[in-house]
Write an enzyme that holds these catalytic residues in place. Sequence first.
Site, PDB file in Angstrom:
ATOM      1  N   ARG A 228       0.830  -1.203   0.000  1.00  0.00           N
ATOM      2  CA  ARG A 228       0.000   0.000   0.000  1.00  0.00           C
ATOM      3  C   ARG A 228       0.868   1.258   0.000  1.00  0.00           C
ATOM      4  O   ARG A 228       0.486   2.299  -0.509  1.00  0.00           O
ATOM      5  CB  ARG A 228      -0.914  -0.015   1.234  1.00  0.00           C
ATOM      6  CG  ARG A 228      -2.096   0.926   1.171  1.00  0.00           C
ATOM      7  CD  ARG A 228      -3.055   0.695   2.336  1.00  0.00           C
ATOM      8  NE  ARG A 228      -2.416   0.788   3.636  1.00  0.00           N
ATOM      9  CZ  ARG A 228      -2.010   1.927   4.207  1.00  0.00           C
ATOM     10  NH1 ARG A 228      -2.181   3.083   3.609  1.00  0.00           N
ATOM     11  NH2 ARG A 228      -1.422   1.916   5.395  1.00  0.00           N
TER      12      ARG A 228
ATOM     13  N   CYS B  61       6.579  -7.039   6.414  1.00  0.00           N
ATOM     14  CA  CYS B  61       6.454  -7.920   7.580  1.00  0.00           C
ATOM     15  C   CYS B  61       6.032  -9.324   7.149  1.00  0.00           C
ATOM     16  O   CYS B  61       6.663 -10.323   7.512  1.00  0.00           O
ATOM     17  CB  CYS B  61       5.438  -7.356   8.577  1.00  0.00           C
ATOM     18  SG  CYS B  61       6.003  -5.850   9.399  1.00  0.00           S
TER      19      CYS B  61
ATOM     20  N   HIS C  66       3.966  -8.986  15.808  1.00  0.00           N
ATOM     21  CA  HIS C  66       3.735  -7.553  15.598  1.00  0.00           C
ATOM     22  C   HIS C  66       3.568  -6.841  16.935  1.00  0.00           C
ATOM     23  O   HIS C  66       2.972  -7.389  17.861  1.00  0.00           O
ATOM     24  CB  HIS C  66       2.460  -7.345  14.762  1.00  0.00           C
ATOM     25  CG  HIS C  66       2.714  -7.223  13.296  1.00  0.00           C
ATOM     26  ND1 HIS C  66       2.223  -8.112  12.371  1.00  0.00           N
ATOM     27  CD2 HIS C  66       3.416  -6.293  12.582  1.00  0.00           C
ATOM     28  CE1 HIS C  66       2.603  -7.734  11.152  1.00  0.00           C
ATOM     29  NE2 HIS C  66       3.341  -6.640  11.255  1.00  0.00           N
TER      30      HIS C  66
END
Lengths: 215, 215, 215, 215
Positions: free
Chosen positions: A90, A143, A167
């Site tokens: 994104r 990630c 996370h």
Amino acid sequence: MKKVLVTGFDPFGGESVNPALAAVRKLEGAQIAGVALMTSEIPTVFGKAIIKLRELVERERPDLVICVGQAGGRSDITVERVAINIDDARIPDNEGNRPIDQPVIEGGPVAYWSTLPIKAIVQNIREAGIPASVSQTAGTFVCNHIFYGLSHLIATAYPQLRGGFIHIPFLPEQAVVKPGQPSMALAQIVEGLTIAVRTAATTEEDLAIGGGQVC
Amino acid sequence: MKKVLVTGFDPFGGESVNPALAAVRKLEGAQIAGVALMTSEIPTVFGKAIIKLRELVERERPDLVICVGQAGGRSDITVERVAINIDDARIPDNEGNRPIDQPVIEGGPVAYWSTLPIKAIVQNIREAGIPASVSQTAGTFVCNHIFYGLSHLIATAYPQLRGGFIHIPFLPEQAVVKPGQPSMALAQIVEGLTIAVRTAATTEEDLAIGGGQVC
Amino acid sequence: MKKVLVTGFDPFGGESVNPALAAVRKLEGAQIAGVALMTSEIPTVFGKAIIKLRELVERERPDLVICVGQAGGRSDITVERVAINIDDARIPDNEGNRPIDQPVIEGGPVAYWSTLPIKAIVQNIREAGIPASVSQTAGTFVCNHIFYGLSHLIATAYPQLRGGFIHIPFLPEQAVVKPGQPSMALAQIVEGLTIAVRTAATTEEDLAIGGGQVC
Amino acid sequence: MKKVLVTGFDPFGGESVNPALAAVRKLEGAQIAGVALMTSEIPTVFGKAIIKLRELVERERPDLVICVGQAGGRSDITVERVAINIDDARIPDNEGNRPIDQPVIEGGPVAYWSTLPIKAIVQNIREAGIPASVSQTAGTFVCNHIFYGLSHLIATAYPQLRGGFIHIPFLPEQAVVKPGQPSMALAQIVEGLTIAVRTAATTEEDLAIGGGQVC
């Protein structure tokens, strides 16, 4: 003595700090019973992240790898369940790459499960009074990319190795300039990661306790 | 030497802990330059909360009062701007009272402004790396109730006194059993409140900096 | 026959549409039993908003005024309880004004209650299957500004007039470009406002039902 | 003429309505160019959901299957990217089953990609002014369960078939009793699903446009 590698990403997306890196640096030198800990910084760059990780694994031959990344907007420590074979960015990574629907590994399977004891890690972090949960998605950015790359490495070259991804929320200092965003104190993040390392190093079989989501 | 009273509510709504009380107890004995600090527990009960506060003010004659309460769901320390003359309880208080649209003080004005330097407090807490903001509503439960009661006391009987209300997030241990809820470490809450006390004790005029919301 | 004025703001904050204005225009010409409806556009500008509203009230002599504004981020129709005497703009208005901690009306009281039957409006909208709730803050931007200005006009010059403020969510077309933001279909917003007008025009005394918030 | 099957679940989790079923029923009889549409209700029960779906596919031999489910808390229509081979139920299904970490299909791969043109569907729904996005997780309850079961059926027995899963928000009438939860009008959900059917039936290759998440 288990050899454990913990990695953190450098800052991305316009941030000057990455809580993952800050936490991983704090972990360095932590005394965890039965664990020889080493940490490393990983570039937030598609491709290079996996190359760096593979070199570390080849050179250091750890028993366990835990990659750590920032999940802005989440309020607890989330232990990822599954890595998927897709890059769909994104925002650009730190070298301006922005792949859309590219496989992490050409020809790899759709997904890999984490080989960490994710339920036991979540339970032990919670028992220390720190919010944690299982997450069903590590996103589609760097990630997930490194999580998939690590899992593929385990599946194809290092069957004894175990590893996965965790996370962590923004740090309070980041939330100061993002009003309304949840955050977690660095000391708690470090404690949570310490518990994760210890749990992963000492748990043979994961717990059969709930960690799902309705959707 | 400014005499400062800080109050915290006992647990309510089915919680076994109230972060406000936990934080206020930790504050006890804190050394803050130029401040003589005293703390007190207040019952989460309509009416009795104000009676207890008034007795404390009459007996102790503080220069400054800061009431502290829990704001479950908020992710930062919120300094309240305005108290409104209404009790409208979505849940029962600790003695089962559930008033609907009753005035806090019969015949009192619709609202009072906080007499704390709210903008300066927010700025100073943020500068310490702790998320904070101005809030435009303290709700309509016992938190707003005591805030209004305190403000009315100042307006009608103790014109030299200044005071207001600060909301704090859930503690991490509370968020453990409320997945997805934001929280803040106790040490940060205590540091934030310490900064609030110091700022209130040393600020003559509030800062003219933004703290509004579009809606 | 009750004469009812409903106002909507023009777009602000970089939006090309304001759902309040879109909804108010759709309302125009609606047949509501016993109601003579008129609508008007109000500039999203401090000062000018109140001047325009006052002119409309002086010229049209309505029995009831409902001002409508956009509340980006809220998921339901929120009927505001209280207007406060402060302008504190986080973003500039449509003429670049950005007041900080200025009173709406110099010398006015801290706050005014809505003179609409807010609980009855919320209940009736909900009974039609449309999400609605009481809100304890209209913010500190032009929405609260006109709400306060209207309330002051009622209190000081038009004691027979009743009026208040209703916030509405983003339209779906706005949420398309704000991923994750809640929205409400225009038809539902218009139906909700129609119910609000009808309820306000026919309710003498508000309902004594809960509409509070813990904080 | 493409034969398209659209399924919706019956209500679960204490709800008396399932927006998925309500929307699917509304779709019945919709005229979509080039599409022969059929719809069916699926029980929210692990195991039985897949059995029912397989029977429908065997009997009806559709070209395309879109399963629809409720995603309480999401504010837009979310087109799912990936189904994972796990059942991990946070709440019981409609027959009281609550599997923990069981595979959907013993021996199946970790995950399957949707074989719908997910990016094109999202873009077309958005162009109609309806909020939509790609989702990276369908959860671990019966929604993901049937999505995985459908994908496995395609991979192992019906290679010409394409199919996937779409999550939809609460209906407004549900949000009335869940204050603060986002919702979407039934008419918009139905329009969104109609666009999804038309897009799936007419798109050979998906668009290469972004739809990822950082985490």
